[in-house]
Design an enzyme around this catalytic site. Sequence first.
Site, PDB file in Angstrom:
ATOM      1  CB  CYS A 305      62.455  71.394  73.101  1.00 18.79           C
ATOM      2  SG  CYS A 305      61.221  70.264  73.585  1.00 18.79           S
ATOM      3  CG  ASP A 429      64.643  71.613  65.996  1.00 15.84           C
ATOM      4  OD1 ASP A 429      64.696  71.586  67.136  1.00 15.84           O
ATOM      5  OD2 ASP A 429      64.827  70.562  65.242  1.00 15.84           O
ATOM      6  CG  HIS A 431      65.051  69.962  69.785  1.00 10.59           C
ATOM      7  ND1 HIS A 431      63.870  70.171  68.950  1.00 10.59           N
ATOM      8  CD2 HIS A 431      64.597  69.303  71.033  1.00 10.59           C
ATOM      9  CE1 HIS A 431      62.756  69.641  69.489  1.00 10.59           C
ATOM     10  NE2 HIS A 431      63.200  69.059  70.780  1.00 10.59           N
TER      11      HIS A 431
END
Length: 472
Positions: A305, A429, A431
Site C-alpha cells: 500500500c 485508498d 488497498h
Amino acid sequence: MVVSDSDPSESGTIFRVKGPLEFKCQLDSTDASLMHKVISRTFETLRSQVKSDSFVLTVCESPVIIWPNRGAYATPEEITPDTLCEDIQQWIKTDEQESTSKKSAKKKSKKISAANVINLRLMMEVTRPGPLSAPTLNRTVQKLQLLCTTLPMDCVVRTTCSDTIRVACERLLEELTHQLYEMEKVTLQHMKGTALLVPEPLHFLLPEPKGLVTVVYPAGVPDSQLETHRKELHQRFELPEDRPYFRRANAYHFPNEAYKDGYLRNPHLVLTHPTLENGKLYLVQGIYSYHHYMQDRMDDNGWGCAYRSLQTICSWFQQQGYVERPVPTHKEIQQALVDIGDKQASFVGSRQWIGSIEVQAVLDQLLGVTSKIMFVSQGSELASKGRELANHFLTEGTPVMIGGGVLAHTILGVAWSETTGQIRYLILDPHYTGAEDLQVITDKGWCGWKGPDFWDQTAYYNLCLPQRPKSI
C-alpha cells in the site's frame, strides 16, 4: 507560438480541428538563406490551401461536413451557416445513443465532467466536379533534394452559446493560418542543415482568467533546451517562475482522449464535497494517477500500500512536468532504498513494507523532491491538524502519504472549518484490488471523504508532505 483564448472551464462549445497537412518542398541549393525562402514559400502555399474552396472540415462521429471557405456551406442540408455551434452536438453519435435494451440493462457510469468539445477533422478535396481533361506527362532530369514531412495541425477555439457556424469557421481559419505562421517560425529557427524538425502544437490550461493557450514546440527538442522559450511565455502571461506551466507534461488532456497507460486520473473530481459550517475546501492541485494493489501485473496485496501511495505521488510530479522519469516500480523503489544505505541488498524483490520515512527518502533519491514529515502520536490528534493540512494543499498542492501501523493511504485534500474545527479528509485508498472502474471506486469509498473516525484513534501516524520544487 500560437495563443488561443479558448477556456474549457467556461460555458460554450470548444471546436478542435486536427489533421495532417503535407509539407513538401524541393531544394536545389544548400545556401541557408535560399533554403529558408523555399521553405517560407511552401508554408505560404499551405496557408493558401487553408483558404481555398477545397478545404473541408468534417465533424468526427457524425455525417456533418463543412466547407468553411464557401460561406460555411455544410451538409446535411438542415445545417446552415446560421446554425448555432452548440446545435452541431445533436448530430454527433455518443455512447448514450446505445440501443434502449443496452441502456436499460446497464447503469449509467460516472464520468468526470468536462467541457463540451466538438472534434473536427481537417481534409482537402482532391477532385472537383467538371469535365475530365486528358493527362499530360512532362519529364525533367534534375538533381534536387526533396524535404517531406507532415504538419500535425491542432487548433482550438471557444465559441459562445450565441455563435453560429459561420463565426466558428472564421475563427478556425484565423487560428489555422496563424498556427502555420508559428510553425514556419519554429521550423526555420530549429533547422539544422537540411534536416527539418516537425513543429508540434500543444495546448496548456493556465490559471483563470487566461484559459487555454496553444504553443508550438519543435518535436524532438527536449524541455531542458526550451527553458528560454518557457521564460518568455511566463513573462507574456504574467505567470510566476516558481512552477512549470509550459512543459510538455503539462499539456491539456482533452476529455475525449483516453490515457494510454490505463490508469484513472483524478477520480475525486466526481465526488460531492462535504458541507461544513464555515468550511472551505483545500484540494490537491493538478493531475495524478490512481495507483493501487494488483496493478502492473504485480500481486502486492497485503504489503504494497505504501508503494502504491508513493507511485501516486510520483505520478503527480511527472504529470505536473517537474520530472520526466516514469513512475518507479516496486523494485526500483526498493533499489533506491538500498542505494542510499537504508536497506540491505536482500530487500530488493522482497515483500517488506515501507513507511512514510522511506517514502520521503525515495522521493529525494529518485525525483530530487524534498518532503516534510508530520508526526502524530495517536490518530485522535489528526482531527486537530486541519490548519497544517489546509496550508499544505493551499501552498504545495501535492498528494500526502499517511502511514500508521500496517496501513498507508493517500490524502488528496481536506474540508476544514476554522471556526468550528470540523474536518473531513479526502482519501485515495491504495488497498483497492479491482479494475479501473470509476463507478465502483467512488461508490464503494475507495476514493471518498472520510471523517476523523476513519483513523485508528490510538495508533501513531507519520505523514509525508512532498514539497513542490521551484522551477519552470
